[in-house]
Design a protein around this motif. Structure first.
Motif, short mmCIF file in Angstrom:
data_model
loop_
_atom_site.label_atom_id
_atom_site.label_comp_id
_atom_site.label_asym_id
_atom_site.label_seq_id
_atom_site.Cartn_x
_atom_site.Cartn_y
_atom_site.Cartn_z
N LYS A 1 -6.71 -1.75 -5.55
CA LYS A 1 -7.66 -0.66 -5.31
C LYS A 1 -6.92 0.66 -5.38
N GLU B 1 0.85 -1.19 0.00
CA GLU B 1 0.00 0.00 0.00
C GLU B 1 0.88 1.24 0.00
N ILE C 1 -9.27 3.40 -0.62
CA ILE C 1 -8.99 1.96 -0.67
C ILE C 1 -9.64 1.17 0.47
N GLN D 1 -13.48 5.05 -5.16
CA GLN D 1 -12.65 3.85 -5.24
C GLN D 1 -12.72 3.28 -6.65
#
Length: 948
Positions: free
Chosen positions: A209, A149, A213, A177
């Protein structure tokens, strides 16, 4: 603090040059084309090492690892870039600074945060400070990996685009998103484009994503109240839609019937094909603000909140649609909720999930979150404008190779032409009626019913495929595109050959699943280079050697078996040649096209490859592949959602996009329509053809009713007349359109242009999802509502605008109500435009583009470059092309036709330009029979013409 010996013992780099900041501290070291930084706080939210490579003055490659070594796996998406850009490295205070001629990249020594600035030190983009990253160790099919991430700060006024093609009717993804997951109608491309003139290319192949997220939550995460007021559930009523009798009434807290495996959740006594379901009650949220609902649906679905209809959609059962809708809610306030669903057939799908408002602390940010990767790996691409940023994307992922010129013409397709006689009959009808056409498409099942994957024609229906192709080419001057899936039925020789070599995914076979025709099947592993070669060899032997012109590569998500849960889809393609299906999930369409492109270019280096594929990934443009928007529905709202889908696909860096004009999946009311439904069907197709003539590739396709113009309406009907008009106009515009295609290769141009590309200084364009520029001159405004004869059009600031049809001038920077009669879509031309029109033709190479009529729109200086080449081969890569630049000067009211540059075989050396001059005080209609203001005989030398 890490010691020198620890760093050197745990890291291996070619050309690594340690930089000693002091006897005790090493914060970074130089490597070839960049640096490696060692953050002081090297935990799982920062990473142990940060590598910055300078790709060019405007492109920085950032790789952050939580391991002791960087991965050596080559990228599937990014190609090697040969460059030696100049840069300097310095250390000042808390930062290591890398500086090129155009950019500054700064890394915080303590936190590892990266900032990207212009050469004057102004921030362009920065990672979030503290806790901006995440590395979570996971195992996928025994493969060590990380869930990763990365969070970036995003100022309030920023707008973000790109990220592939999605069907949620959204333009600006800020605060939303976006799920990068290949699916029929959804295309995952991990390139984000900002209106701040930068892009992020996220080099990862797993499901990702982007934006907000957070995970969508089940409906039960909201406060639910039954129809009678009990807390904790909604009242669900399952009824017979014919009698109205309620079969089952029960409490339900979640609506999640997403996949085949969820069908068992429905009441046993409920017959879905005859049923209707209603959920009623109230909902509340623990938060005030904008609530998002993600709806997956098949059949007819309507949703009301507090009496306002938020959803009114339909989709065929085998290919569910999706929608994201928003509504404002106040904390703890109850809102009436009503959901009405009519399933489509015996298997149908519906799920509703939600996201509460974005927390205040997270509003000015966006993130990337991927299921699997060795490290965080992304490219920061900057530019003076969106075109430069997209050029940077293509520097990294490859040039958009030129399609054959005939691909810019009209393609006729349907699901499906069942016989040789039927297909040839359609082409003959086009030629007899003088309807321009370049390509006929043969969709699936031209093979015997049990022989999918053999690529062999069923001789009972196609008795002479070679003769059919020869007739198309020689008699009708028409190309043939044919459908090829990466799919094989068990038992045929091609299956056995692929299986013997270990080139097939086997889980679908092991599970005994049958496809919708009743046969066992699976797909080949496109990640295996030997499998790709064999796949092409099979296509070559039975199809290409017959004279097939182009490839329709269907189901390349890959859709091994439809409507399975995502975990089963990943399982079905595990293991790939390179690793787990989880890690490589999104990259299949890229590898599949790679094998076909490389195979054909090796077999025949001369003729241009042309591929149409249902899915895409970053870099697909280098493999001569275009993408269409999948099996969308024949509904007005689906037509509208194609506008933003196509624009965002183009903003993702890939210039060739198309769609099924008229939509693919058809409501049953259109199959045997009454008078009212027939009228709507004809108007829907008319409006869709108007729109479809102004996207990069012009293509009609769909299920029954048939989509040929003469099957839509008789020739005296306004629908027929309008469709024919825009078809012919497309062909008249071929010099303009093919020049745009040429610029897409030569100058990394984008054909279908979101308004932010040309009007970034006008904040009013940031969220406009239903207008776009087609090339530099034409503002396209599709009509997507039934029965309307006007539509609102925003004319961007910075230009004046001419009505294409009348020549009437209107100032920019305002919203107008444009005329949109049944037969006409509003199109505006910006001032300063120069548009070349060719003669009327029936196919693209019927005759040379001579004479050319140049429409010159005064009011502002302008230029246009006419591009021409041989149209069918790759000689343009060797410099065999010609350009002629037209320049208009407003002060002198003069048009300069510059000296021709370049040459190619068959070039028209002496030509005629008929010039029509239009200015704000002198409107002129679009009429190719009107007398030109000037006629220029051009022999390649510069000429200057003045207008009164």
């Amino acid at each position: 603090m890490r010691t020198i010996s620890t760093i050197l013992s745990t890291t291996v780099f070619l050309f690594a040059i340690p930089v000693f900041c002091s006897a005790q501290n090493i914060h970074y070291k130089k490597i070839d084309n960049g640096i490696i930084v060692y953050p002081i706080n090297n935990n799982s939210s920062i990473g142990k090492q940060i590598k910055l490579n300078v790709i060019s003055d405007k492109i920085i490659h950032a790789v952050i690892t939580s391991a002791d070594d960087f991965s050596l796996e080559p990228s599937l998406m990014v190609i090697p870039v040969k460059s030696k850009p100049e840069y300097t490295v310095s250390e000042a205070g808390d930062y290591i600074q890398l500086k090129t001629h155009a950019l500054i990249a700064k890394v915080n020594i303590t936190t590892g945060q990266i900032q990207y600035q212009d050469i004057n030190g102004k921030n362009i983009l920065e990672e979030k400070q503290n806790a901006s990253r995440l590395f979570k160790a996971v195992s996928n099919d025994g493969e060590a990996s990380y869930q990763i991430e990365q969070i970036f700060n995003s100022p309030e006024e920023e707008a973000i685009y790109g990220l592939g093609q999605h069907q949620d009717d959204m333009m600006n993804y800020k605060g939303k998103q976006v799920l990068l997951l290949q699916n029929n109608t959804d295309v995952a491309i991990p390139f984000l484009l900002s209106n701040k003139n930068y892009g992020i290319l996220w080099d990862n192949y797993s499901i990702t994503k982007v934006g907000d997220i957070r995970d969508y939550q089940p409906l039960s995460s909201l406060g639910l109240f039954s129809k009678e007021g009990e807390r904790g559930w909604l009242t669900a009523s399952y009824s017979n839609k014919k009698t109205g009798e309620i079969v089952v009434k029960r409490a339900e807290s979640d609506i999640d019937y997403s996949f085949l495996s969820d069908m068992k959740k429905f009441p046993d006594s409920f017959k879905m094909a005859d049923g209707i379901v209603k959920w009623e009650g109230k909902i509340s949220s623990g938060y005030s603000g904008l609530q998002h609902f993600n709806v997956k649906y098949a059949g007819y679905i309507k949703i009301w909140i507090n009496g306002e209809m938020l959803v009114d959609k339909w989709r065929q059962a085998w290919n569910p649609g999706s929608a994201v809708v928003e509504t404002e809610m106040l904390k703890d306030k109850k809102y009436d909720l009503k959901i009405e669903w009519i399933p489509d057939g015996n298997e149908s799908y519906l799920s509703i999930k939600c996201l509460t408002p974005i927390p205040q602390a997270d509003k000015n940010q966006y993130a990337f979150s991927s299921e699997s990767g060795n490290e965080i790996n992304y490219y920061f691409v900057s530019g003076a404008n969106a075109d430069e940023v997209i050029s940077g994307y293509r520097t990294l992922t490859g040039k958009a190779v030129l399609m054959p010129k005939w691909a810019m013409g009209f393609w006729q397709s349907r699901e499906r032409y069942k016989t040789q006689e039927e297909l040839l009959g359609v082409v003959k009808e086009f030629r007899d009626r003088k309807i321009p056409l370049d390509n006929i498409v043969l969709d699936w099942q031209y093979w015997k019913p049990d022989s999918w994957g053999t690529h062999e024609f069923d001789k009972s229906r196609f008795p002479d495929a070679d003769g059919m192709i020869k007739t198309l080419h020689d008699t009708y001057h028409t190309r043939l595109m044919i459908s090829v899936w990466p799919k094989f039925y068990t038992g045929n020789s091609n299956y056995e050959l692929m299986n013997k070599n270990g080139f097939l995914y086997k889980r679908n076979i092991a599970d005994g699943r049958k496809d919708w025709l009743g046969y066992q099947s699976t797909f080949y592993d496109a990640f295996n280079p030997e499998a790709r070669t064999m796949f092409w060899n099979l296509m070559n032997k039975t199809l290409y050697k017959k004279g097939i012109d182009a490839w329709w590569m269907d189901a390349t998500e890959p859709d091994i078996h439809s409507n399975l849960p995502i975990w089963e889809r990943k399982q079905n393609m595990t293991p790939t040649y390179l690793g787990s299906g989880t890690k490589y999930f999104n990259a299949f369409p890229l590898q599949n096209s790679k094998g076909v492109y490389e195979g054909q270019r090796k077999e025949n280096p001369n003729d241009r490859v042309f591929i149409l594929t249902r899915s895409a990934y970053g870099g697909l443009q280098r493999y001569a592949a275009a993408t269409w928007s999948g099996d969308i529905a024949s509904r007005w709202e689906d037509m509208k959602s194609q506008i933003s889908a196509g624009i965002n696909f183009s903003l993702s860096g890939l210039p060739y996009w198309t769609m099924d004009i008229g939509g693919f999946s058809v409501e049953r009311r259109y199959e045997k329509p009454n008078e009212k439904d027939l009228a709507e069907w004809r108007e829907l197709n008319t409006r869709w053809y108007q729109f479809g003539a102004f996207v990069p590739l012009f293509r009609g396709h769909g299920q029954f009713p048939y989509r040929e113009i003469y099957n839509i309406a008789p020739e005296n009907h306004p629908a027929y007349k309008s469709i024919l008009y825009y078809n012919k106009l497309r062909y008249r515009l071929m010099p303009y359109i093919y020049s745009l295609a040429g610029a897409s290769y030569q100058k990394d141009y984008t054909i279908m242009r979101g308004l932010v590309m040309d009007y970034a200084a006008d904040p009013k364009v940031n969220n406009i999802a239903d207008e776009y520029m087609f090339g530099p001159s034409l503002l396209i405004n599709p009509v997507y509502k039934y029965g309307v004869t006007t539509r609102k059009v925003y004319l961007p600031e910075g230009n004046g605008w001419y009505d294409l049809y009348t020549g009437k001038y209107t100032k920019g920077g305002q919203m107008i109500t444009a005329n949109a009669p049944y037969n006409q879509m509003p199109i505006y031309v910006k001032d300063g435009s120069i548009i070349p029109y060719g003669p009327e033709i029936q196919y693209t190479d019927e005759k040379p583009a001579d004479p050319i009529t140049l429409y010159v729109y005064g009011g502002k200086d302008g230029t246009f470059t006419l591009y021409e080449d041989e149209g069918l081969n790759y000689n343009y890569e060797k410099g065999a092309f010609a350009t002629i630049q037209f320049s208009y000067n407003e002060v002198s009211k003069s048009l300069t036709i510059s000296e021709r540059k370049g040459a190619y075989k068959g070039m028209v050396k002496d030509r005629t330009f008929n010039i029509v001059f239009i200015n704000p005080k002198k409107p002129k209609p679009l009429n190719f029979n009107q007398k030109p203001d000037k006629t220029i005989q051009y022999n390649g030398e510069q000429t200057i013409t003045k207008f009164k």
